[in-house]
Design a protein around this motif. Structure first.
Motif, short mmCIF file in Angstrom:
data_model
loop_
_atom_site.label_atom_id
_atom_site.label_comp_id
_atom_site.label_asym_id
_atom_site.label_seq_id
_atom_site.Cartn_x
_atom_site.Cartn_y
_atom_site.Cartn_z
N LEU A 1 0.83 -1.21 0.00
CA LEU A 1 0.00 0.00 0.00
C LEU A 1 0.87 1.26 0.00
N ARG B 1 -3.39 -4.09 -5.65
CA ARG B 1 -3.56 -2.77 -5.07
C ARG B 1 -4.55 -2.03 -5.97
N ALA C 1 -4.83 -2.74 -0.37
CA ALA C 1 -3.96 -3.79 -0.91
C ALA C 1 -4.32 -5.12 -0.30
#
Length: 495
Positions: free
Chosen positions: A54, A87, A122
């Motif tokens: 992330l 993601r 994510a």
């Protein structure tokens, strides 16, 4: 119709971990497989990697070394698991996960990681095919320690195992894993005498050859041992540059540890490249082909005469990332640091999913010295292996050598590589009759393509042995092929 609308609503909303777990289970059931239980340790590692993905991106989070470091910190041990990384906008992350093909991977355990952000989230899935069940083992010690037992139960078809430890300075230690007395587990006792990061690997053996069953790091020293080495390396622009960089890196490692550098070999490169191409095209990842062919057979078919050879396989986003994983796998590192290896060939190929396959073949070509003095070469290889295992040297016995030489000639004549031959006195008994001072005797009989492979002698590692005699003859066999070395090694313990 209502249930479909409800499912769509769940996937389109900001996901919870329960929703993601249910989505993972659905992906397995979609291909007719039972859903795998979510493994807690793998899930903690996946959470750590999801947070990294992330903030730093998917590629950064999924490098081989970073994945291994996360798995180690979270008390798992699965080597090189398949990583599924996403993601995406938070409200669509579950939809993207539902598109993934998870059930086709040959896995036995799964970890789910989730990191939620304001706009993007994510997900990391770790799919592992577990080959050993390890008992709990610390992944860090505040100070140096000794006598730490690593124990685990192998998963079929693996039957035996060894333990390798790469020390912080780069040396590799090889330890046996012996059967425990009370159950089927295997154990090894490990010391951690220096501060820094130690890589611990269990290398199992089964009908398809050696397999890495476990890989994890153990950090010794104050908390917060630097983990910057987890960072990915900048990949070269083309394969020619990649090969040059890999050879430079391998030789830097060898020279750092006092080992002679290896030289590129065009014949070995052809063998390595052919295997890399096949692994990429047929989408499997093994030292052994589906039909059973091995590295030895591939080298022999190519007409390459060698005394010893080893093969490393890597799979990652780029050649250096693949090799970085190899360097930090003690069993593979042992191949890189084998003093006898003098030549190297590298193969590189790209799979349909974009991952790079790296094949490293290292070998010791047969030279004229070995052909001129095979018995001397055999004694030297036994002595070198004893020294490598830190065992006391053996005294050569002309009496045992005479017995061994007579026996090996008869064994070749009868085409029977055994210590007991039909209508012949037992070799052990003849040794005791000839040398009264012997307290015990052990015999190895084997066939090899070179006299350098004294390490194939199983009783070489017996610490109590004090004397040795070898017999060797090169000949043709209807059962075992032409031009091979038949070898008898007799070990003795002198009172």
């Amino acid at each position: 119709m209502i249930s479909s609308l409800v499912a769509l609503t769940l996937l389109s909303a900001a996901p919870s971990r329960d929703v993601l777990e249910r989505t993972v289970r659905d992906r397995f059931e979609a291909v007719g497989r039972s859903a795998l239980p979510i493994d807690p340790s793998l899930s903690r590692a996946a959470d750590e990697l999801a947070r990294r993905a992330l903030t730093h991106g998917v590629e950064d989070a999924t490098s081989l070394l970073r994945v291994t470091a996360a798995i180690s910190r979270q008390k798992a041990w699965d080597p090189n698991p398949v990583v599924v990384a996403l993601r995406a906008p938070t409200d669509s992350i579950a939809v993207e996960l539902a598109k993934q093909d998870l059930g086709s991977e040959p896995s036995s355990h799964v970890g789910l990681g989730f990191a939620e952000g304001k706009e993007r989230s994510a997900v990391i899935i770790l799919l592992a095919k577990r080959r050993i069940e390890l008992e709990a083992f610390p992944r860090g010690f505040a100070k140096t320690v000794s006598g730490q037992r690593v124990c685990g139960t192998l998963v079929a078809p693996l039957t035996t195992a060894e333990l390798f430890v790469t020390r912080p300075e780069g040396s590799v230690e090889r330890l046996p894993m012996n059967k425990a007395t009370k159950d089927d587990s295997r154990c090894s006792t490990v010391d951690f005498p220096t501060k820094g990061r130690h890589a611990v690997e269990v290398l199992g053996n089964g009908p398809r050859g050696p397999e890495v069953a476990a890989l994890f790091f153990v950090d010794v020293g104050p908390k917060g041992v630097p983990s910057e080495s987890d960072d990915a390396m900048a990949e070269p622009e083309d394969d020619t540059r990649a090969r040059a960089m890999l050879v430079t890196r391998i030789n830097a490692l060898r020279m750092q540890l006092g080992v002679t550098p290896v030289q590129p070999d065009s014949e070995l490169e052809a063998v390595a490249q052919a295997w890399a191409d096949r692994l990429a095209k047929e989408n499997f990842f093994s030292h052994v082909a589906p039909e059973g062919s091995t590295l030895k057979q591939r080298l022999t078919e190519a007409g390459y005469k060698f005394a010893s050879a080893g093969e490393n396989l890597g799979l990652s986003s780029g050649p250096l990332a693949a090799h970085f994983g190899i360097e930090h796998s003690p069993g593979h590192r042992n191949n890189l640091l084998e003093p006898g290896h003098r030549k190297i060939g590298l193969g590189l190929a790209t799979r349909s999913d974009g991952l790079r396959v790296l094949v490293e073949v290292l070998a010791a070509p047969i030279n004229t010295v070995e052909e001129k003095d095979p018995i001397g070469t055999l004694y030297a290889s036994i002595a070198a292996e004893r020294k490598r295992r830190k065992l006391s040297p053996l005294r050569q016995s002309t009496v045992l050598e005479s017995l061994a030489q007579a026996h090996v000639r008869k064994a070749l004549e009868l085409d029977t590589p055994k210590a007991e031959l039909p209508n012949q006195p037992r070799l052990h008994e003849r040794a005791f009759e000839t040398m009264d001072e012997l307290a015990s005797v052990s015999v190895d009989v084997f066939i090899s393509d070179t006299p350098r492979l004294g390490s194939e002698s199983k009783n070489l590692g017996m610490a109590d042995n004090t004397v040795v005699g070898v017999g060797l003859v090169k000949g043709d066999s209807a059962r075992f092929g032409p031009g091979r070395y038949w070898i008898v090694v007799i070990y003795g313990v002198v009172r």
